[in-house]
Scaffold this motif. Structure first.
Motif, short mmCIF file in Angstrom:
data_model
loop_
_atom_site.label_atom_id
_atom_site.label_comp_id
_atom_site.label_asym_id
_atom_site.label_seq_id
_atom_site.Cartn_x
_atom_site.Cartn_y
_atom_site.Cartn_z
N GLY A 244 0.83 -1.40 -0.02
CA GLY A 244 -0.16 0.25 0.19
C GLY A 244 0.80 1.10 0.20
N ALA A 245 1.99 1.67 0.91
CA ALA A 245 3.03 2.33 0.68
C ALA A 245 3.29 2.72 -0.55
CB ALA A 245 3.66 1.90 1.56
N VAL A 246 3.85 1.31 -1.32
CA VAL A 246 4.29 1.56 -2.53
C VAL A 246 3.37 2.34 -3.69
CG1 VAL A 246 5.86 0.46 -3.98
CG2 VAL A 246 6.40 0.23 -1.70
N GLN A 247 2.33 1.38 -3.85
CA GLN A 247 1.34 2.17 -4.75
C GLN A 247 0.59 3.01 -4.37
OE1 GLN A 247 -2.41 1.68 -3.79
NE2 GLN A 247 -2.60 2.37 -5.90
N GLY A 248 0.76 3.59 -2.98
CA GLY A 248 0.28 4.71 -2.53
C GLY A 248 1.51 5.77 -3.36
N SER A 249 2.39 5.95 -2.52
CA SER A 249 3.25 6.72 -2.84
C SER A 249 3.67 7.29 -4.88
CB SER A 249 4.58 6.53 -2.55
OG SER A 249 5.31 5.33 -2.96
N LEU A 250 3.50 6.02 -5.84
CA LEU A 250 3.61 5.76 -6.71
C LEU A 250 2.01 6.63 -7.33
CD1 LEU A 250 5.16 5.35 -9.28
CD2 LEU A 250 4.27 3.05 -9.22
N SER A 251 1.27 6.52 -7.27
CA SER A 251 -0.08 7.38 -7.46
C SER A 251 -0.33 8.63 -6.78
CB SER A 251 -1.47 6.38 -6.66
OG SER A 251 -1.77 5.17 -7.46
N ARG A 261 -8.39 17.21 -13.69
CA ARG A 261 -9.33 16.67 -11.90
C ARG A 261 -9.26 15.16 -12.76
NH1 ARG A 261 -13.60 19.04 -8.31
NH2 ARG A 261 -13.79 17.46 -6.86
N LEU A 262 -8.77 14.13 -11.28
CA LEU A 262 -9.12 13.11 -11.17
C LEU A 262 -10.65 12.34 -11.72
CD1 LEU A 262 -6.11 12.14 -9.91
CD2 LEU A 262 -6.11 12.33 -12.15
N SER A 263 -10.94 11.16 -12.25
CA SER A 263 -11.89 10.99 -12.40
C SER A 263 -12.41 9.54 -11.31
CB SER A 263 -11.92 9.76 -13.76
OG SER A 263 -11.25 9.19 -13.78
N VAL A 264 -11.09 9.39 -10.47
CA VAL A 264 -10.96 8.49 -9.55
C VAL A 264 -10.39 9.22 -8.82
CG1 VAL A 264 -10.33 5.89 -8.16
CG2 VAL A 264 -11.66 6.82 -10.30
N THR A 265 -10.38 9.30 -7.06
CA THR A 265 -9.56 9.97 -5.41
C THR A 265 -8.70 9.49 -5.54
OG1 THR A 265 -11.09 9.16 -4.22
CG2 THR A 265 -12.24 10.72 -4.77
N VAL A 266 -7.94 9.89 -5.45
CA VAL A 266 -6.51 9.25 -4.75
C VAL A 266 -6.35 9.02 -3.53
CG1 VAL A 266 -3.94 8.96 -5.65
CG2 VAL A 266 -5.17 9.17 -7.07
N PRO A 267 -6.08 8.46 -3.05
CA PRO A 267 -5.75 8.83 -1.52
C PRO A 267 -4.25 8.67 -0.97
CG PRO A 267 -6.03 6.19 -1.67
CD PRO A 267 -6.74 7.11 -2.93
N SER A 268 -4.37 9.84 0.15
CA SER A 268 -2.96 9.67 0.44
C SER A 268 -1.89 8.06 0.96
CB SER A 268 -2.77 10.58 1.61
OG SER A 268 -3.06 9.72 2.89
N MET A 269 -0.69 8.81 1.35
CA MET A 269 0.27 7.04 0.88
C MET A 269 -0.23 6.02 2.40
SD MET A 269 4.29 6.85 1.09
CE MET A 269 4.34 7.73 2.64
#
Length: 412
Positions: A244-251, A261-269
């Motif tokens: 989750g940390a790797v995917q969150g930082s990359l996203s 503006r993004l179509s899907v919300t991106v949560p924080s890392m």
């Protein structure tokens, strides 16, 4: 001419090996071991008949018989597996499974030889404990990727071409986490592994799931099964935190490069890491532990392997579907409604025209005569105009001729 087993008046004109048709069983050759009689098809119970439990045989003579059948010797086996056979820890059924993987060119043998030594031994141990492990792993991967792709297409819609990198990161992370969960909780057979530290030796004696069956040198008591459940929860939680940390930082890094503006919300890392850790440690651990128990129950209950695989496949697909819905909910990922409401935004933001501000005469007062011949209609029209002006609606002004007043001017 030679007639072997002929009967019933054939007088030797044909060579019939395997019995004639003049006996008491109406020509039944009884090629089955059980010698079924008339009307006995040997399939009592149909597809859902119960399986008869056969005890595993660890005698050396049965192991040698299996090796002779496969034209192998004890020296053809790997060192670790040969040592386990000499110690009497391998049954004849396990030897058949091992030879089926390694004695002929199969997909399982290609995978086992492509992996490193440690991973190869773990893979073979899982295949011996559950011959359908590779099928289940591939099924889980296909279902996970399929549901993840459908969710991305459903929520991103036309933005998928611009946000394909974010969608790809989400899909790969979900696929990797699913593979780790299936690998970690699958039953496995391991023999004689000795590590340097006592903690490693203690952990390797725990079952992979709480429903795994005991075998020589691995007696799983209730206490070990409880410890295994807690250990797997902590292990999967750590995997989820890392992924989750790797995917969150990359996203978040990829989202920062997007101007729109993004179509899907991106949560924080941090939110992404905690969400994945909780999802794998709690939901995935519990659901797949129960799924392994259901697989063992159905395999031991149904004699027809296809029935057990059918119900197991249905359970796994439903589990993956519910897990995908819960994963997005726990991560806080949802579609942004403002991005997909383009038509609604255009309706509110488009410039107004004169035809929209001023309603047409025919649409608002079509029942009023344009030429007010009747005084009642004329009065109603004046009242309607007054009411429209009070309601804030701009009523169209009717063009009137100027009244010309002639005055008589006298010369002073």
């Amino acid at each position: 001419m030679l007639a072997t087993g002929g009967g019933g008046g054939d007088i030797g004109k044909k060579i019939n090996y395997g019995g004639g048709d003049g006996g008491d069983d109406d020509g039944d050759d009884d090629d089955y071991f059980d010698d079924f009689d008339d009307g006995d098809e040997g399939d009592e119970g149909g597809l859902f008949r119960r399986r008869k439990f056969l005890e595993e045989l660890f005698d050396r003579k049965f192991i040698d018989a299996v090796l002779n059948e496969w034209h192998k010797t004890m020296m053809d086996l790997p060192a670790g597996f040969r040592q386990a056979c000499e110690m009497g820890l391998v049954s004849s059924a396990q030897m058949v499974k091992f030879l089926a993987i390694n004695a002929r060119p199969t997909t399982a043998r290609f995978i086992s030889r492509s992996l490193p030594d440690v991973m190869s031994r773990a893979f073979i141990g899982r295949m011996i404990a559950d011959p359908a492990f590779l099928y289940k792993l591939l099924l889980e991967q296909a279902a996970t990727i399929g549901f993840a792709v459908s969710w991305e297409l459903k929520n991103r819609k036309d933005r998928i071409k611009k946000e394909w990198d974010l969608a790809l990161v989400n899909i790969l992370t979900a696929s990797l986490c699913n593979a780790v969960v299936v690998w970690a909780l699958a039953p496995c057979r391991s023999y004689g592994n000795t590590f340097r530290f006592d903690l490693q030796n203690t952990l390797q004696k725990l079952p992979n799931n709480i429903f795994e069956r005991s075998y020589p040198l691995r007696e799983f008591a209730l206490q070990k099964r409880i410890h295994s459940f807690c250990y797997k929860a902590a292990e999967l939680c750590l995997v989820g935190l890392t992924a989750g940390a790797v995917q969150g930082s990359l996203s978040n890094f990829l989202a920062g490069k997007k101007n729109d503006r993004l179509s899907v919300t991106v949560p924080s890392m941090s939110s992404n890491a905690l969400g994945y850790g909780a999802f794998l440690g709690i939901h995935a651990n519990v659901s797949y532990q129960l799924l392994c128990g259901a697989d063992r129950l159905m395999t031991n209950h149904f004699d027809v392997i296809g029935v057990a695989l059918f119900f197991g496949t249905a359970l796994r697909i439903m589990n993956v579907y519910s897990g995908e819905m819960l994963r997005h909910a726990w991560l806080g990922m949802s579609a942004d409604p403002l991005v997909h409401s383009d038509d609604l935004l255009k309706a509110y933001n488009r410039p107004s025209t004169a035809s929209e501000v001023i309603p047409s005469k025919s649409s608002s007062r079509w029942f009023i005569s344009k030429n007010a011949i009747v005084s009642g209609f004329g009065l109603f029209g004046n009242r309607q105009e007054t009411a429209d002006s009070m309601n804030g609606e701009a009523a169209p002004s009717k063009a009137r001729r100027k009244r010309i007043v002639r005055k008589k001017v006298t010369a002073s």
